[in-house]
Design an enzyme around this catalytic site. Structure first.
Site, short mmCIF file in Angstrom:
data_model
loop_
_atom_site.label_atom_id
_atom_site.label_comp_id
_atom_site.label_asym_id
_atom_site.label_seq_id
_atom_site.Cartn_x
_atom_site.Cartn_y
_atom_site.Cartn_z
CB THR A 7 -9.31 3.08 4.04
OG1 THR A 7 -9.46 3.34 5.41
CG2 THR A 7 -8.90 1.65 3.87
CE LYS A 40 -6.40 3.21 7.38
NZ LYS A 40 -6.31 4.18 6.30
N GLY A 52 -8.33 -7.05 5.13
CA GLY A 52 -8.18 -5.60 5.03
C GLY A 52 -9.54 -4.94 5.09
CB SER A 133 -11.10 7.20 -0.19
OG SER A 133 -9.89 7.05 0.51
CB CYS A 168 -6.31 9.02 -3.14
SG CYS A 168 -7.69 8.98 -1.97
CB THR A 171 -4.42 7.22 -0.21
OG1 THR A 171 -5.76 6.78 -0.44
CG2 THR A 171 -3.49 6.02 -0.22
#
Length: 180
Positions: A7, A40, A52, A133, A168, A171
């Protein structure tokens, strides 16, 4: 036991518009992508509120349901609803076990809410919040774009999330994007 990490959710407010997006990746045990199109970010409050989540999926849905009830109870007053949700989340034993954080916004105000009782708003001159993250990557990119471009909120969110997905490993670039 399987653990899930994932996320990036980003919120940007600019020129009377607010935009929120999340990536779609769900990662298990730090090494396996189990879903690439998770949603999300959702609408609440008769479509006038964006929410979110980062954290456990079931926990996020439980909190979303509670928030919807609070919005209805307080006539879609986002500030009142998130304050009451944060109080319940911190004080009710069952809710304290929920492992999630969330961003909530309407056209006027934005909030970061967590189970530890944190309820934060972005600085007026900033208008940017991020969780998950990849939050620091997306937040950094969004702040740079806010300072150095005239891009609208939705474009800043798209570009910032793209940058976060390039850095990331938790992601991806499959966005759910909502705008008010």
């Amino acid at each position: 036991m399987d653990t899930f990490a994932s996320t990036t959710v980003l919120l940007v407010r600019r020129n009377g518009k607010v935009c929120m997006a999340s990536d779609g990746q769900v990662t298990m045990n730090q090494n396996t992508i189990v879903k690439s199109g998770a949603k999300k970010v959702r609408r609440a409050g008769k479509g006038k509120v964006l929410v979110g989540f980062a954290g456990g999926g079931a926990d996020a849905i439980a909190l979303f349901t509670r928030l919807e009830a609070k919005l209805e109870e307080f006539g879609n007053n986002v500030e009142r609803a998130v304050v009451e949700l944060a109080k319940e989340w911190r004080t009710e034993r069952a809710l304290r076990q929920l492992q999630a954080v969330m961003l909530v916004t309407d056209i006027e105000k934005s909030f970061f809410v967590s189970g530890g009782g944190e309820l934060l708003q972005p600085d007026d001159e900033d208008g940017v919040l991020a969780i998950g993250s990849g939050a620091n990557y997306a937040l950094s990119a969004a702040r740079a774009l806010m300072r150095h471009t005239d891009m609208p909120a939705a474009d800043i969110v798209r570009e910032s999330m793209k940058i976060a997905s390039e850095i990331c490993i938790f992601t991806n670039d499959r966005l759910t994007l909502e705008e008010l």
